[in-house]
Design an enzyme around this catalytic site. Structure first.
Site, PDB file in Angstrom:
ATOM      1  N   CYS A   1      23.393  30.037  53.228  1.00 57.02           N
ATOM      2  CA  CYS A   1      24.266  31.203  52.953  1.00 57.02           C
ATOM      3  C   CYS A   1      24.183  31.656  51.503  1.00 57.02           C
ATOM      4  O   CYS A   1      24.452  32.812  51.200  1.00 57.02           O
ATOM      5  CB  CYS A   1      25.705  30.872  53.321  1.00 57.02           C
TER       6      CYS A   1
ATOM      7  N   HIS B   1      29.394  36.989  50.438  1.00 52.39           N
ATOM      8  CA  HIS B   1      28.657  36.542  51.618  1.00 52.39           C
ATOM      9  C   HIS B   1      29.600  36.650  52.808  1.00 52.39           C
ATOM     10  O   HIS B   1      30.762  36.234  52.727  1.00 52.39           O
ATOM     11  CB  HIS B   1      28.176  35.106  51.412  1.00 52.39           C
TER      12      HIS B   1
ATOM     13  N   ASN C   1      27.902  36.333  60.817  1.00 47.67           N
ATOM     14  CA  ASN C   1      27.372  35.711  59.600  1.00 47.67           C
ATOM     15  C   ASN C   1      25.853  35.640  59.727  1.00 47.67           C
ATOM     16  O   ASN C   1      25.334  34.935  60.588  1.00 47.67           O
ATOM     17  CB  ASN C   1      27.982  34.303  59.468  1.00 47.67           C
TER      18      ASN C   1
HETATM   19  C1  LIG Z   1      34.738  28.015  62.553  1.00 43.20           C
HETATM   20  C2  LIG Z   1      36.174  28.466  62.413  1.00 43.20           C
HETATM   21  C3  LIG Z   1      36.308  29.934  62.740  1.00 43.20           C
HETATM   22  C4  LIG Z   1      36.997  27.665  63.406  1.00 43.20           C
HETATM   23  O1  LIG Z   1      38.346  28.001  63.278  1.00 43.20           O
HETATM   24  P1  LIG Z   1      39.433  26.848  63.230  1.00 43.20           P
HETATM   25  O2  LIG Z   1      40.745  27.498  63.119  1.00 43.20           O
HETATM   26  O3  LIG Z   1      39.036  25.915  62.143  1.00 43.20           O
HETATM   27  O4  LIG Z   1      39.277  26.214  64.642  1.00 43.20           O
HETATM   28  P2  LIG Z   1      39.003  24.692  65.041  1.00 43.20           P
HETATM   29  O5  LIG Z   1      37.583  24.341  64.807  1.00 43.20           O
HETATM   30  O6  LIG Z   1      40.068  23.845  64.450  1.00 43.20           O
HETATM   31  O7  LIG Z   1      39.242  24.774  66.593  1.00 43.20           O
HETATM   32  C5  LIG Z   1      40.502  25.096  67.131  1.00 43.20           C
HETATM   33  C6  LIG Z   1      40.391  25.072  68.646  1.00 43.20           C
HETATM   34  O8  LIG Z   1      39.601  26.198  69.062  1.00 43.20           O
HETATM   35  C7  LIG Z   1      38.528  25.735  69.891  1.00 43.20           C
HETATM   36  N1  LIG Z   1      37.365  26.602  69.677  1.00 43.20           N
HETATM   37  C8  LIG Z   1      36.335  26.425  68.822  1.00 43.20           C
HETATM   38  N2  LIG Z   1      35.480  27.448  68.931  1.00 43.20           N
HETATM   39  C9  LIG Z   1      35.992  28.282  69.859  1.00 43.20           C
HETATM   40  C10 LIG Z   1      35.553  29.501  70.389  1.00 43.20           C
HETATM   41  N3  LIG Z   1      34.425  30.107  69.993  1.00 43.20           N
HETATM   42  N4  LIG Z   1      36.322  30.099  71.332  1.00 43.20           N
HETATM   43  C11 LIG Z   1      37.470  29.536  71.748  1.00 43.20           C
HETATM   44  N5  LIG Z   1      37.920  28.367  71.278  1.00 43.20           N
HETATM   45  C12 LIG Z   1      37.186  27.754  70.334  1.00 43.20           C
HETATM   46  C13 LIG Z   1      38.282  24.323  69.449  1.00 43.20           C
HETATM   47  O9  LIG Z   1      37.650  23.593  70.480  1.00 43.20           O
HETATM   48  C14 LIG Z   1      39.688  23.841  69.194  1.00 43.20           C
HETATM   49  O10 LIG Z   1      40.296  23.525  70.409  1.00 43.20           O
HETATM   50  P3  LIG Z   1      41.284  22.267  70.525  1.00 43.20           P
HETATM   51  O11 LIG Z   1      42.409  22.580  69.560  1.00 43.20           O
HETATM   52  O12 LIG Z   1      41.677  22.278  71.952  1.00 43.20           O
HETATM   53  O13 LIG Z   1      40.483  21.085  70.099  1.00 43.20           O
HETATM   54  C15 LIG Z   1      36.708  28.224  60.976  1.00 43.20           C
HETATM   55  O14 LIG Z   1      36.873  26.852  60.752  1.00 43.20           O
HETATM   56  C16 LIG Z   1      35.811  28.789  59.930  1.00 43.20           C
HETATM   57  O15 LIG Z   1      35.592  29.984  59.872  1.00 43.20           O
HETATM   58  N6  LIG Z   1      35.303  27.941  59.047  1.00 43.20           N
HETATM   59  C17 LIG Z   1      34.400  28.396  58.004  1.00 43.20           C
HETATM   60  C18 LIG Z   1      33.139  28.784  58.622  1.00 43.20           C
HETATM   61  C19 LIG Z   1      32.176  29.355  57.665  1.00 43.20           C
HETATM   62  O16 LIG Z   1      32.545  30.093  56.798  1.00 43.20           O
HETATM   63  N7  LIG Z   1      30.920  29.022  57.875  1.00 43.20           N
HETATM   64  C20 LIG Z   1      29.863  29.546  57.156  1.00 43.20           C
HETATM   65  C21 LIG Z   1      29.809  28.948  55.825  1.00 43.20           C
HETATM   66  S1  LIG Z   1      29.046  29.991  54.800  1.00 43.20           S
END
Ligand SMILES: CC(C)(COP(=O)(O)OP(=O)(O)OC[C@H]1O[C@@H](n2cnc3c(N)ncnc32)[C@H](O)[C@@H]1OP(=O)(O)O)[C@@H](O)C(=O)NCCC(=O)NCCS
Length: 336
Positions: A115, A263, A293
Site C-alpha cells: 500500500c 492511500h 483498495n
Molecule cells: C477489515 C475491516 C473492515 C474489518 O472490520 P472489523 O470491524 O474490524 O470487523 P472484524 O474483522 O472484527 O469482524 C467483525 C465480524 O464481521 C465478520 N465479517 C468479516 N468480513 C465480513 C464481510 N465481508 N461481510 C460480513 N461479515 C464479515 C467477521 O467474521 C466478524 O464476525 P463475528 O463477530 O461473528 O466473528 C477493518 O478491520 C479494517 O478496515 N481494517 C483495516 C484494513 C486496511 O486498511 N487494510 C489495508 C491496509 S493498507
C-alpha cells in the site's frame, strides 16, 4: 540540486464493475456490512482472459500520463514500478513496461512496498531527479488483486476490500526549489510483517515443490491474510505521524494543506485523519467507494482523478500519505 515535479498523470481501471451485491452472491456478506465498515460500494475486477494484467494496466495508465506530460516515451530516463501483484514471480513488471512501451533500454526498478508502494516509488524517483542523474521518470502503481483473492466466505474479511487498477505519473526536473516535491518520508516496522501478508508462494516458508506436493485446497497461505483491527489501529497512528513529520520538515501546519490524498485503505481511516487534522471534505480526496483498495495503485488513481476534477491547482500544497503491509508507511509533501 533540483526538485522533481509531477508533470503528467494517468489512470486505468478495468470496465468490469463488481458491486457489494455481486459479492454477496458468492460469499456470506452484504452491502450494508461492507459500506458501514469500509465505505466501499463497488470495485473493478479484471475479467479472466480479457488480456489485462498488472503490466498492461500500468502501460495504459502510463500512456495517458506520458501524453499529458507532453513528452515522448523516448524522453523517459528511468522506470519505477510499484506492485504486490506482478505478472511473474520474476522478472518484475518494470522491464515489461520498458518492452511494451518500446522505450529505449533505460533502467527499470520494481518496488515491493504494497500500500505504500507508490509513495516509496515517488521517493526513489525524486532522489534520482534531485541529484541530476535523471530528468524524466515514469512511476507506475498497478495491481491485479482479483485473481488472487479467496472469493469464498472464508476470505470475506479481505476479499471485499481489494480491487484492480493502475495509475501513473511522470516526474520531471524542476529548477525552482520552492516547487514540486518538497520532501518524502518513509518508514517500516517489519515486526508486524505477517499481520498483512501473502505467505505463499515464497522461497522462505513455502517452497514451490511443497505446494505442488501438498495440493491442499484448505491451505490458506496462498491467500492474503489481514489482521484487520490491528492494521486499522496502526494505520490511524502512522498516517497521522507521517503527515505531521512531513509538515514539520517543511515548517508547515495542517491548515496549510490544500489537498490530502490518502492511500485508499478504508473510508473510516480517511475520515479519522480528516477529523484529526480538521480538514474539510474538499481538502481530502476519496474514491475508495468506486474502486476499493487498489494498494500501490490507489494514490496515483486518486491523484489523477483529483487533478482531472480540477482539485489540484498551481501553488497548492498537496500531501500524499500511505500505510500498509510490512508494515510500511510514508508521505510526500508537494507544492504543485
Ligand atoms: C477489515 C475491516 C473492515 C474489518 O472490520 P472489523 O470491524 O474490524 O470487523 P472484524 O474483522 O472484527 O469482524 C467483525 C465480524 O464481521 C465478520 N465479517 C468479516 N468480513 C465480513 C464481510 N465481508 N461481510 C460480513 N461479515 C464479515 C467477521 O467474521 C466478524 O464476525 P463475528 O463477530 O461473528 O466473528 C477493518 O478491520 C479494517 O478496515 N481494517 C483495516 C484494513 C486496511 O486498511 N487494510 C489495508 C491496509 S493498507
Amino acid at each position: 540540486m533540483y526538485n522533481s515535479k509531477i508533470i503528467g498523470l494517468g489512470h486505468y481501471v478495468p470496465d468490469n464493475v463488481v458491486t457489494n451485491d455481486d459479492l454477496s452472491k458468492v460469499m456470506d456478506t452484504n452491502d450494508a456490512w461492507i459500506q458501514e465498515r469500509t465505505g466501499i460500494k463497488e470495485r473493478r475486477h479484471v475479467v479472466s482472459g480479457d488480456g489485462d494484467t498488472t503490466t498492461t494496466m500500468g502501460v495504459k495508465a502510463a500512456k495517458i500520463a506520458i501524453e499529458r506530460a507532453g513528452i515522448d516515451k523516448d524522453d523517459i530516463d528511468f522506470i519505477v514500478f510499484a506492485t504486490l501483484s506482478p505478472d511473474y514471480y520474476f522478472p518484475g513488471p518494470g522491464v515489461l513496461v520498458q518492452r511494451d512501451l518500446g522505450i529505449k533500454t533505460v533502467g527499470a526498478l520494481d518496488v515491493r512496498n504494497q500500500c505504500s508502494g507508490f509513495v516509496y516509488a515517488i521517493s526513489v524517483a525524486d532522489q534520482y531527479i534531485k541529484t541530476g542523474m535523471y530528468k524524466n521518470i515514469l512511476v507506475i502503481g498497478s495491481e491485479l488483486h482479483s485473481h488472487g483473492l479467496d472469493m469464498t466466505t472464508r476470505g470475506r474479511g479481505v476479499s471485499v476490500i481489494f480491487g484492480d487498477g493502475a495509475g501513473a505519473a511522470i516526474l520531471s526536473r524542476e529548477e525552482d526549489n520552492s516547487k514540486g516535491i518538497l520532501s518524502t518520508h518513509l518508514h517500516s516496522e517489519g515486526q508486524h510483517a505477517e499481520e498483512l501478508s501473502l505467505i505463499a508462494p515464497g522461497m522462505g516458508k513455502r517452497w514451490v515443490n511443497d505446494i505442488i506436493a501438498d495440493n491442499d485446497p484448505n491451505d490458506e497461505s496462498y491467500y492474503p491474510y489481514m489482521n484487520g483491527q490491528f492494521v486499522f489501529k496502526n494505520a490511524v497512528v502512522r498516517f497521522s505521524e507521517v503527515i505531521i513529520e512531513g509538515l514539520e520538515k517543511n515548517k508547515l501546519k495542517s491548515t496549510d494543506i490544500d489537498l490530502l490524498v490518502p492511500h485508499q485503505a478504508n473510508l473510516r481511516i480517511s475520515q479519522f485523519i480528516q477529523k484529526k487534522f480538521q480538514l474539510t471534505d474538499d481538502q481530502v480526496f476519496n474514491n475508495i467507494m468506486k474502486y476499493g483498495n487498489t494498494t500501490a495503485a490507489s494514490i496515483p488513481i486518486a491523484l489523477t482523478e483529483a487533478w482531472e476534477e480540477g482539485k489540484v491547482k498551481d501553488g497548492d500544497l498537496v500531501v500524499l500519505a500511505a500505510f500498509g503491509s510490512g508494515f510500511t508507511w510514508g508521505s510526500v509533501i508537494i507544492r504543485w
